[in-house]
Design an enzyme around this catalytic site. Sequence first.
Site, short mmCIF file in Angstrom:
data_model
loop_
_atom_site.label_atom_id
_atom_site.label_comp_id
_atom_site.label_asym_id
_atom_site.label_seq_id
_atom_site.Cartn_x
_atom_site.Cartn_y
_atom_site.Cartn_z
N ARG A 96 5.75 -0.79 -4.27
CA ARG A 96 5.42 -1.35 -2.96
C ARG A 96 4.39 -2.48 -3.07
O ARG A 96 4.26 -3.29 -2.16
CB ARG A 96 4.87 -0.25 -2.04
CG ARG A 96 5.86 0.83 -1.71
CD ARG A 96 5.20 2.00 -0.99
NE ARG A 96 4.71 1.62 0.32
CZ ARG A 96 5.42 1.65 1.43
NH1 ARG A 96 6.69 2.01 1.39
NH2 ARG A 96 4.89 1.31 2.59
N HIS B 129 14.99 -38.80 -0.75
CA HIS B 129 14.11 -38.84 0.41
C HIS B 129 12.74 -38.24 0.10
O HIS B 129 12.02 -37.84 1.02
CB HIS B 129 14.76 -38.10 1.58
CG HIS B 129 16.00 -38.76 2.08
ND1 HIS B 129 15.97 -39.86 2.92
CD2 HIS B 129 17.31 -38.49 1.84
CE1 HIS B 129 17.22 -40.23 3.18
NE2 HIS B 129 18.05 -39.42 2.54
N TRP C 203 -3.46 -2.63 -1.34
CA TRP C 203 -3.18 -4.07 -1.45
C TRP C 203 -4.22 -4.76 -0.59
O TRP C 203 -4.24 -4.60 0.63
CB TRP C 203 -1.76 -4.36 -0.95
CG TRP C 203 -1.24 -5.70 -1.32
CD1 TRP C 203 -0.64 -6.07 -2.49
CD2 TRP C 203 -1.22 -6.88 -0.48
NE1 TRP C 203 -0.26 -7.39 -2.44
CE2 TRP C 203 -0.60 -7.91 -1.22
CE3 TRP C 203 -1.66 -7.15 0.81
CZ2 TRP C 203 -0.42 -9.19 -0.70
CZ3 TRP C 203 -1.49 -8.43 1.32
CH2 TRP C 203 -0.87 -9.43 0.56
N GLU D 93 16.80 -19.41 -3.18
CA GLU D 93 16.58 -18.08 -3.74
C GLU D 93 16.23 -18.17 -5.22
O GLU D 93 15.37 -17.43 -5.71
CB GLU D 93 17.83 -17.21 -3.52
CG GLU D 93 17.76 -15.83 -4.11
CD GLU D 93 16.68 -14.95 -3.50
OE1 GLU D 93 16.40 -13.88 -4.08
OE2 GLU D 93 16.10 -15.31 -2.46
N LYS E 82 6.30 -5.12 -2.45
CA LYS E 82 7.72 -4.91 -2.22
C LYS E 82 8.03 -4.74 -0.74
O LYS E 82 8.97 -5.32 -0.22
CB LYS E 82 8.19 -3.67 -2.99
CG LYS E 82 9.69 -3.38 -2.87
CD LYS E 82 10.51 -4.44 -3.56
CE LYS E 82 11.98 -4.12 -3.55
NZ LYS E 82 12.78 -5.23 -4.09
N GLU F 240 8.11 -16.30 -8.00
CA GLU F 240 7.61 -14.94 -7.81
C GLU F 240 7.17 -14.30 -9.12
O GLU F 240 6.10 -13.67 -9.19
CB GLU F 240 8.69 -14.05 -7.19
CG GLU F 240 8.85 -14.19 -5.70
CD GLU F 240 9.92 -13.25 -5.17
OE1 GLU F 240 9.66 -12.59 -4.15
OE2 GLU F 240 11.01 -13.16 -5.76
N LYS G 131 12.76 -16.78 -6.85
CA LYS G 131 12.68 -15.83 -7.95
C LYS G 131 11.80 -16.36 -9.08
O LYS G 131 10.99 -15.62 -9.65
CB LYS G 131 14.09 -15.52 -8.49
CG LYS G 131 14.92 -14.67 -7.57
CD LYS G 131 14.36 -13.26 -7.50
CE LYS G 131 14.74 -12.58 -6.20
NZ LYS G 131 14.04 -13.04 -5.02
N ASN H 263 -3.16 2.65 5.44
CA ASN H 263 -2.38 1.43 5.28
C ASN H 263 -2.49 0.61 6.55
O ASN H 263 -2.62 1.16 7.64
CB ASN H 263 -0.90 1.76 5.06
CG ASN H 263 -0.64 2.40 3.72
OD1 ASN H 263 -1.51 2.47 2.87
ND2 ASN H 263 0.58 2.90 3.55
N GLY H 264 -2.39 -0.71 6.41
CA GLY H 264 -2.34 -1.57 7.59
C GLY H 264 -3.62 -2.35 7.79
O GLY H 264 -4.42 -2.54 6.87
N CYS I 118 0.83 -1.20 0.00
CA CYS I 118 0.00 0.00 0.00
C CYS I 118 0.87 1.25 0.00
O CYS I 118 2.05 1.21 0.35
CB CYS I 118 -0.95 0.04 1.19
SG CYS I 118 -2.10 -1.33 1.30
#
Length: 610
Positions: free
Chosen positions: A27, A506, A75, A483, A605, A490, A487, A100-101, A2
């Site tokens: 963001r 396994h 968001w 990582e 973000k 995402e 990526k 926001n929040g 947001c």
Amino acid sequence: MCGIVGAVTQSNVVPFLLQGLKRLEYRGYDSSGIAVIDSGNEFARTRRVGRVAELEEALLRDSLAGNTGIAHTRWATHGAVTEKNAHPHICWNKVAVVCNGIIENFEELKQSQLKAGFDFTSDTDTEVVVHQIYLFLEQGDELVEAVRKTALLLKGAYAMAVASVDHPNRLVAARNGPPLLVGSNDGKGFIASDVSALVAVTRHYYVLENGDVADICQEGINIYRADGKRVERQLRESNMSSDFVSLGDHRHYMQKEIFEQAGAVADTLEGRISSDRLLEHSFGPKARTVFDRTKAVQVIACGTSYHAGLVAKYWYEHVGIECNVEIASEFRYRKHVVHPDTLVVTISQSGETADTLAALEHACKLGFNHSLTICNSPESSLVRASDLVLMMHAGPEIGVASTKAFTTQLVALMLLGIALWRRCADYDEAYEAKIIGQLRSLPAKIEQALGLDEQIREIATLFADKQHALFLGRGAQYPIALEGALKLKEISYIHAEAYPAGELKHGPLALVDGAMPVVAVAPNNELLEKLKSNIQEVRARGGRMIVFADAESGFEQGNGTSVIHVAPVDDSISPIIYTIPLQLLAYHVAIIKGTDVDKPRNLAKSVTVE
């Protein structure tokens, strides 16, 4: 996550509000909106689902104009992604709010407000905020007092900006959690979630602390604590460039940021190493005292930053430094054995990650005596909350999928490791000189790795019709595999998982067939032959291998195996180098898949709420 922008000036604020929203797009959001007090002293509002560009088109048709206004990128948390749930929210054309929040007690407040006769036009938790402010105003409170009293009723984490048609030349801001800045310049007042939205109009700003309520008008800014008493906050100055969001010759911010990594790493190292030594004073005047007392390290982070911490664990324990690494959202909710001489290291690109901030606060309450943050934002909450700070100097990172922040985090963690290793019994000055030499070579070696771009673009076509992928690594390359998988998932939306290569038999081996590519990271170290055996297990079951291998490792193309040869690199810095081709792979696969590379769906973000 947001974004808030607000302005009160003597001219039309819509261009600034729109530009501010564009600068906050990184963001993460799914809808946006603007409300201004127009020439008739009424609110005019435009909201749209989707990108800010769609809001911009609507604004051209709506001809919004006013000298006071607030804007928001949302968001979704409470309520679906719809226009009615987009901010700003307005109560009876008297008060407008962006927030926001999360308001945790919104259901309780909503029931009370329904009984008082309020109508709800959205499914959000924010609407109770604007109703409550209106209620206090109707009871005779002044605007700042109405916002302050409302804030005292709210439970949760929030930042808000408030406008009222009865006070057309003022804005009020309040913070309890997510970041919020206020600034002024030549009779103009501004609010923003991030300094990037302010630098085009002012470089001077205040950072609101939790509980603060700010009164912003053309005459200046007054800030009050939660108890209503006036308080002075430090006036800060940003040196961020107002054109930092320029793409230059690149197609996407992620691509730009991948190719900025050599320079970003050089900036992280600048002033911190000499020809063969770490310059310990670069950690700050209190660092030596803290390091002398440090017996162990507790890393707390989320997402990509957590992966950086996992690499550091391999590095630190290799030289005898005890290191534990934990996801921030888990750290807060379990019991701990506390060793006061443990240095708590938090890692965050934005410095506003809510879980990491809360975990640091929890660690301090538990009795951990010292903290250090590795961060990319000098004005952030995490920086202000930590005893020591090691800035990454990565420069602005706009793409949601972190790239140069990750590599500079690794460099910063290695510098910290050297400083702590000096206190260990087996410290070797010659070996430090060798590691410093390797760090100095990093920018050139990163450029070499970036030279693999065209080969990786061709390899990426193998993923065009794929829905799943496995990533394998051993030792310190296992977090790099994690990582790489992160990526890919995402930005391409391919389901990707990473495993220590020895774990194949396994369980994950059951998934291997010709439809699932398997990516392996294969530097030339003592685990190479073990990894080769794991790769044979995949090939024996018809799996398609993509191997990023040291040029001297002996891997050859053919038989269902594609090999990208990486220039030989010392094992100490190989995790940093092998990150680069995995970033490029994810980028090119996303291009092939046609996804939104810089703004992947459902992601933000800066994650400023739990």
